[in-house]
Motif scaffolding. Structure first.
Motif, PDB file in Angstrom:
ATOM      1  N   LEU A 127      -0.164  -1.100 -13.182  1.00  0.00           N
ATOM      2  CA  LEU A 127       0.063  -1.163 -11.794  1.00  0.00           C
ATOM      3  C   LEU A 127      -1.251  -1.701 -11.133  1.00  0.00           C
ATOM      4  O   LEU A 127      -1.370  -1.956  -9.910  1.00  0.00           O
ATOM      5  CB  LEU A 127       0.387   0.110 -11.021  1.00  0.00           C
ATOM      6  CG  LEU A 127       1.598   0.675 -11.274  1.00  0.00           C
ATOM      7  CD1 LEU A 127       1.900   2.015 -10.658  1.00  0.00           C
ATOM      8  CD2 LEU A 127       2.715  -0.801 -10.682  1.00  0.00           C
ATOM      9  N   ARG A 173       2.988  -4.435  -9.335  1.00  0.00           N
ATOM     10  CA  ARG A 173       3.082  -3.610  -8.129  1.00  0.00           C
ATOM     11  C   ARG A 173       4.077  -4.222  -7.059  1.00  0.00           C
ATOM     12  O   ARG A 173       5.000  -3.861  -6.578  1.00  0.00           O
ATOM     13  CB  ARG A 173       1.768  -3.859  -6.937  1.00  0.00           C
ATOM     14  CG  ARG A 173       0.610  -2.988  -7.824  1.00  0.00           C
ATOM     15  CD  ARG A 173      -0.446  -2.677  -6.957  1.00  0.00           C
ATOM     16  NE  ARG A 173      -1.188  -3.767  -6.387  1.00  0.00           N
ATOM     17  CZ  ARG A 173      -2.136  -4.393  -7.116  1.00  0.00           C
ATOM     18  NH1 ARG A 173      -2.552  -3.892  -7.936  1.00  0.00           N
ATOM     19  NH2 ARG A 173      -2.924  -5.451  -6.390  1.00  0.00           N
ATOM     20  N   GLN A 179       7.596  -3.728  -8.868  1.00  0.00           N
ATOM     21  CA  GLN A 179       8.121  -2.342  -8.959  1.00  0.00           C
ATOM     22  C   GLN A 179       8.000  -1.408  -7.452  1.00  0.00           C
ATOM     23  O   GLN A 179       8.709  -0.663  -7.247  1.00  0.00           O
ATOM     24  CB  GLN A 179       7.360  -1.623  -9.921  1.00  0.00           C
ATOM     25  CG  GLN A 179       7.251  -2.128 -11.258  1.00  0.00           C
ATOM     26  CD  GLN A 179       6.430  -0.887 -12.208  1.00  0.00           C
ATOM     27  OE1 GLN A 179       6.147   0.184 -11.802  1.00  0.00           O
ATOM     28  NE2 GLN A 179       6.584  -1.079 -13.634  1.00  0.00           N
ATOM     29  N   ARG A 213       5.455  -0.247  -6.216  1.00  0.00           N
ATOM     30  CA  ARG A 213       4.693   0.728  -6.416  1.00  0.00           C
ATOM     31  C   ARG A 213       3.118   0.617  -6.425  1.00  0.00           C
ATOM     32  O   ARG A 213       2.767  -0.647  -6.720  1.00  0.00           O
ATOM     33  CB  ARG A 213       4.955   1.675  -7.617  1.00  0.00           C
ATOM     34  CG  ARG A 213       6.495   2.239  -7.748  1.00  0.00           C
ATOM     35  CD  ARG A 213       6.917   2.995  -9.085  1.00  0.00           C
ATOM     36  NE  ARG A 213       7.960   3.639  -9.092  1.00  0.00           N
ATOM     37  CZ  ARG A 213       8.523   4.172  -9.952  1.00  0.00           C
ATOM     38  NH1 ARG A 213       7.945   4.347 -11.188  1.00  0.00           N
ATOM     39  NH2 ARG A 213       9.635   4.909  -9.819  1.00  0.00           N
ATOM     40  N   THR A 214       2.231   1.533  -6.046  1.00  0.00           N
ATOM     41  CA  THR A 214       0.773   1.335  -6.316  1.00  0.00           C
ATOM     42  C   THR A 214       0.228   2.454  -6.788  1.00  0.00           C
ATOM     43  O   THR A 214       0.885   3.462  -6.932  1.00  0.00           O
ATOM     44  CB  THR A 214       0.284   0.772  -5.138  1.00  0.00           C
ATOM     45  OG1 THR A 214      -0.957   0.061  -5.149  1.00  0.00           O
ATOM     46  CG2 THR A 214       0.256   1.491  -3.855  1.00  0.00           C
ATOM     47  N   PRO A 249       4.334  11.473  -4.971  1.00  0.00           N
ATOM     48  CA  PRO A 249       3.882  10.665  -5.830  1.00  0.00           C
ATOM     49  C   PRO A 249       5.026  10.620  -7.166  1.00  0.00           C
ATOM     50  O   PRO A 249       5.494  11.853  -7.067  1.00  0.00           O
ATOM     51  CB  PRO A 249       2.577  11.210  -6.424  1.00  0.00           C
ATOM     52  CG  PRO A 249       2.071  11.821  -5.254  1.00  0.00           C
ATOM     53  CD  PRO A 249       3.265  12.250  -4.217  1.00  0.00           C
ATOM     54  N   VAL A 250       5.315   9.593  -7.505  1.00  0.00           N
ATOM     55  CA  VAL A 250       5.983   9.355  -8.922  1.00  0.00           C
ATOM     56  C   VAL A 250       5.451  10.083 -10.192  1.00  0.00           C
ATOM     57  O   VAL A 250       6.120  10.657 -10.877  1.00  0.00           O
ATOM     58  CB  VAL A 250       6.523   8.130  -8.936  1.00  0.00           C
ATOM     59  CG1 VAL A 250       7.238   7.681 -10.298  1.00  0.00           C
ATOM     60  CG2 VAL A 250       6.937   7.423  -7.781  1.00  0.00           C
ATOM     61  N   VAL A 252       0.708   7.584  -8.816  1.00  0.00           N
ATOM     62  CA  VAL A 252       1.652   6.578  -8.323  1.00  0.00           C
ATOM     63  C   VAL A 252       2.455   6.753  -7.328  1.00  0.00           C
ATOM     64  O   VAL A 252       3.101   7.809  -7.200  1.00  0.00           O
ATOM     65  CB  VAL A 252       2.457   6.233  -9.688  1.00  0.00           C
ATOM     66  CG1 VAL A 252       3.310   5.012  -9.246  1.00  0.00           C
ATOM     67  CG2 VAL A 252       1.684   5.891 -11.085  1.00  0.00           C
ATOM     68  N   ILE A 253       2.456   5.940  -6.363  1.00  0.00           N
ATOM     69  CA  ILE A 253       3.482   6.037  -5.073  1.00  0.00           C
ATOM     70  C   ILE A 253       4.317   4.947  -5.013  1.00  0.00           C
ATOM     71  O   ILE A 253       3.977   3.830  -5.386  1.00  0.00           O
ATOM     72  CB  ILE A 253       2.627   6.571  -3.777  1.00  0.00           C
ATOM     73  CG1 ILE A 253       1.813   5.290  -3.463  1.00  0.00           C
ATOM     74  CG2 ILE A 253       1.810   7.821  -3.875  1.00  0.00           C
ATOM     75  CD1 ILE A 253       1.381   5.094  -2.146  1.00  0.00           C
ATOM     76  N   GLU A 254       5.563   5.186  -4.234  1.00  0.00           N
ATOM     77  CA  GLU A 254       6.249   4.131  -3.769  1.00  0.00           C
ATOM     78  C   GLU A 254       5.804   3.366  -2.520  1.00  0.00           C
ATOM     79  O   GLU A 254       5.418   4.158  -1.612  1.00  0.00           O
ATOM     80  CB  GLU A 254       7.640   4.703  -3.656  1.00  0.00           C
ATOM     81  CG  GLU A 254       8.319   5.593  -4.690  1.00  0.00           C
ATOM     82  CD  GLU A 254       9.357   4.710  -5.520  1.00  0.00           C
ATOM     83  OE1 GLU A 254       9.392   3.431  -5.185  1.00  0.00           O
ATOM     84  OE2 GLU A 254       9.813   5.406  -6.256  1.00  0.00           O
ATOM     85  N   ILE A 255       5.577   2.236  -2.624  1.00  0.00           N
ATOM     86  CA  ILE A 255       5.082   1.541  -1.095  1.00  0.00           C
ATOM     87  C   ILE A 255       6.219   1.738  -0.380  1.00  0.00           C
ATOM     88  O   ILE A 255       7.218   1.117  -0.434  1.00  0.00           O
ATOM     89  CB  ILE A 255       4.778   0.103  -1.476  1.00  0.00           C
ATOM     90  CG1 ILE A 255       3.695  -0.140  -2.566  1.00  0.00           C
ATOM     91  CG2 ILE A 255       4.199  -0.665  -0.252  1.00  0.00           C
ATOM     92  CD1 ILE A 255       3.294  -1.497  -3.102  1.00  0.00           C
ATOM     93  N   TRP A 275      -1.777  -3.031  -0.080  1.00  0.00           N
ATOM     94  CA  TRP A 275      -1.638  -1.900  -0.833  1.00  0.00           C
ATOM     95  C   TRP A 275      -2.103  -1.917  -2.396  1.00  0.00           C
ATOM     96  O   TRP A 275      -1.976  -1.339  -3.322  1.00  0.00           O
ATOM     97  CB  TRP A 275       0.069  -1.815  -1.108  1.00  0.00           C
ATOM     98  CG  TRP A 275       0.541  -1.255   0.069  1.00  0.00           C
ATOM     99  CD1 TRP A 275       1.121  -2.057   0.923  1.00  0.00           C
ATOM    100  CD2 TRP A 275       0.783   0.187   0.388  1.00  0.00           C
ATOM    101  NE1 TRP A 275       1.819  -1.140   2.145  1.00  0.00           N
ATOM    102  CE2 TRP A 275       1.387   0.284   1.759  1.00  0.00           C
ATOM    103  CE3 TRP A 275       0.289   1.424   0.013  1.00  0.00           C
ATOM    104  CZ2 TRP A 275       1.500   1.358   2.320  1.00  0.00           C
ATOM    105  CZ3 TRP A 275       0.347   2.503   0.707  1.00  0.00           C
ATOM    106  CH2 TRP A 275       0.906   2.444   2.049  1.00  0.00           C
TER     107      TRP A 275
END
Lengths: 242, 242
Positions: A16, A22, A25, A27-28, A46-47, A92-95, A142
């Motif tokens: 990432l 990023r 996916q 995600r960031t 967070p994932v 890791v989070i979903e944007i 992001w």
């Protein structure tokens, strides 16, 4: 406890750091205690959360929010981090996806190149209650470095990617103000919701953007120098327009 | 043309990357076409100018101002520079010595840690016609990196080192305003010349400094976040007080 930087889960976190991954996916990465706490408080789940076994602050926070976490060694944490000596977790989070401008004060970043400027502009917008929109050629808001420099403010602003800025701006009822280096009016409070356009550090706004605007604005500089840093100039305008 | 990075003149230029040497010699490095031109225009006469043989812009400028220059290879220039790929000349200048505060709007940097913030604050002060004073614990304003980030503005502000800030401030007729994170008045224009105190990024101002001030000032932040970047906060205050 994961001890190998070659572990597949760690590898996928590390990927990432690449902008292309990023984008694919959605995600960031976020990191550090303060930023992590801001995101949890704002309802992000967070994932993945990586932290060291002795990092009780992060472990307790995950327990309270019922979020899973993975214990890793210091070396593994550093390999996943954007910094050399990470303080606190890497997660890791979903944007979040916001697709449209709202009828709400909005700072529009037109091809801003420097990630630090983008981060500072997001932080300032959060302080004054503005949304932030950005063109595709703007440094990615992001990116981990930018999230870090905004000190958790990403959770407090609407962040909207403009794929066709002139078209999308014209569809809103926003009063469009173009920030120009000379010849505009001094900034003054507006009764209508404003879209404030700021251009790239090197070139400012394209002529088409300036012509599209309802008004142009220039910060008076009695000292007689030519320019302010882009993030400084945007901050003064936000303060004066709010 | 000097081709060796071991040349004694090049070595003595390179030594100015160390703060201790700069303080002892009262000299610093400036670099890049734009910054170099600003310093020449302001009447500075560099002690040494290094440039590449094909850099006709710098060579012409030196001829016009009757200043000597030394031709060097690209490798030698890079070894003397603060950046990996220098654009334009690297020059040694004498740091101007200003010893006393004037009765003039002055931004007072109290223990500001980040060289980029110091550079940006000097640039903003130049734009609004303010002087800049700084404590001994502030990141050195004349460090090459800081001079670069201020984009030539060092020539346009009075830069004063305060050895005993409380004492020196009390001797002036300046209206002393302390910038605080909460509880101060919103910034407003002053009829008297102002000394605006801004504290370190992490800790703000000491209580003694705040108590010494005539008034305290806080920037209203309707967005509800806790803080602005130090350089942003100072810029908004300068704009509002000018």
């Amino acid at each position: 406890v994961i001890t190998s930087t070659a572990n597949s889960r760690i590898k996928s976190v590390r990927e990432l750091h690449r902008g292309k991954v990023r984008r694919l996916q959605g995600r960031t990465l976020i990191e550090g205690h303060a930023v992590f706490a801001e995101f949890l408080a704002a309802g992000f789940r967070p994932v993945t959360v990586l932290c060291e076994p002795h990092d009780t602050a992060t472990i307790d926070a995950c327990h309270r929010s019922n979020i899973g976490f993975t214990l890793v060694t210091r070396d593994v944490l550093a390999s996943a981090s954007d910094t050399r000596a990470p303080q606190g977790p890497v997660a890791v989070i979903e944007i979040p996806q916001l697709s449209r401008l709202r009828l709400h004060n909005t700072l529009v970043l037109v091809d801003i190149q420097d990630p630090g400027n983008v981060g500072t502009m997001i932080r300032t917008s959060a302080a004054f209650g503005w949304d932030v929109a950005y063109t595709a050629a703007t440094a990615e808001p992001w990116a981990p470095k930018t999230v870090r420099s905004a000190a958790g403010s990403h959770t407090r602003v609407g962040l909207i990617l403009l794929t066709d800025p002139l078209e999308e701006l014209s569809e809103t009822g926003l009063h469009i103000v173009a920030s120009v280096i000379a010849g505009g009016s001094p900034p003054s409070r507006s009764h209508d919701a404003v879209a404030l356009l700021v251009g790239s550090e090197a070139h400012g706004l394209d002529r088409e953007m300036v012509e599209r605007a309802d008004t142009t604005m220039t910060i008076p500089m009695p000292g007689g120098t030519e320019s302010l840093n882009a993030a400084i100039s945007a901050a003064i305008a936000l303060f004066a327009l709010t």
